[in-house]
Design an enzyme around this catalytic site. Structure first.
Site: not given
Ligand code: NAD
Ligand code: ZN
Length: 259
Positions: A119, A127, A223
């Site tokens: 990502h 730009c 997780n």
């Molecule tokens: P997520 O926040 O959806 O999930 C995080 C996970 O980490 C959860 O399953 C949680 O249980 C776990 N977790 C929390 N603390 C932990 C710890 N100490 N050790 C191990 N696990 C732990 O994040 P994601 O799965 O990385 O989301 C994927 C992608 O989705 C992101 O890269 C992003 O691009 C995108 N995303 C963006 C948004 C937004 O609103 N900007 C929202 C959701 C997902």
């Molecule tokens: Zn430019």
């Protein structure tokens, strides 16, 4: 911490491994996951409203301010024991590829070489007009301290004068082709995939562990919460990445070795 002996045995002889990470691997470094409530200035925003091209077009100062705030937060954070254990594993496994959904640089700072940033990253803005990369001044973005009304004007492109946008993949955007190819190739080749700290709901990234599993790789999830991956994982290690990963490393590679 006890691990299933078949998992330890498998890891001892693994040749090709993918470490697939999400926001949870950086949580213990103090970087909020997407599911965590936003803190500080951004409390009243829904991140999904800040993470689109449309949002940037509509209010570039708001979106640039948000990303500079996040970049500063990352620069003030340190890699944790999970990032370090992952980097150390690479010394024991012939082919280890880190594929991360995170836009921070904590894997690199822990010593992982060339992680695949599905990502994008906070550190390579470009730009919005001509797509040329834009070099950020070194050091912390101090001006974030002075963010007024949540806003910070993005710099302008030295070449075409267009606005500089964060180098991340927003909702509705395609993943860069070369990045996707590297990730896809690694998951197709791997014998084991460790899925650490990801809710695995955002596609196409969430497809990668499933591809690995379909091709016969052993899927291991780390997780503290349950996720959709639980059904496909052979091993679910419930716990915080910063505790489970160093213990796993110790159990597989450090025991019985001098020093
Ligand atoms: P997520 O926040 O959806 O999930 C995080 C996970 O980490 C959860 O399953 C949680 O249980 C776990 N977790 C929390 N603390 C932990 C710890 N100490 N050790 C191990 N696990 C732990 O994040 P994601 O799965 O990385 O989301 C994927 C992608 O989705 C992101 O890269 C992003 O691009 C995108 N995303 C963006 C948004 C937004 O609103 N900007 C929202 C959701 C997902
Ligand atoms: Zn430019």
């Amino acid at each position: 911490m006890d691990f299933p002996p078949p998992l330890i045995e498998r890891l001892r002889t693994v040749r090709r491994i993918v470490v697939f990470t999400g926001a949870g691997v950086s949580a213990e470094s103090g970087i909020p996951t997407y599911r965590d409530k936003l803190t500080g200035l951004w409390e009243r925003f829904d991140p999904e409203d800040l993470d689109t091209r449309r949002a940037f077009k509509a209010d570039p100062e708001l979106v640039w301010g948000w990303y500079e705030w996040r970049r500063r937060n990352v620069m003030q954070s340190e890699p944790n024991a999970a990032h370090r254990a992952i980097a150390a594993m690479a010394n024991h496994v012939p082919e280890l590829t880190v594929v991360t959904q995170n836009i921070d640089d904590l894997h690199e700072r822990a010593g992982s070489v060339a992680p695949v940033h599905l990502h994008g990253t906070l550190f390579q803005p470009r730009c919005i007009g001509c797509a040329r990369p834009h070099a950020l001044p070194p050091g912390m973005p101090d001006e974030v301290e002075q963010v007024v009304g949540y806003r910070l004007a993005p710099p302008r492109c030295g070449h075409c004068g267009g606005r500089i946008r964060p180098g991340v993949v927003w909702f509705g955007e395609r993943l860069p082709r070369d990045v996707w190819r590297r990730a896809d190739m690694a998951v197709r080749r791997c014998e084991v995939i460790l899925c650490i700290g990801t809710s695995s709901v955002v596609y196409p990234a969430a497809e990668l562990p499933l591809v690995a599993a379909r091709r016969g790789a052993v899927l291991v999830q780390i997780n503290p919460e349950s996720t959709g991956l639980e059904r496909v994982a052979q091993f679910n290690l419930a716990g915080q990445a910063g505790e489970v990963m160093p213990a796993l490393f110790e159990a597989v590679w450090a025991q019985g070795q001098p020093g």
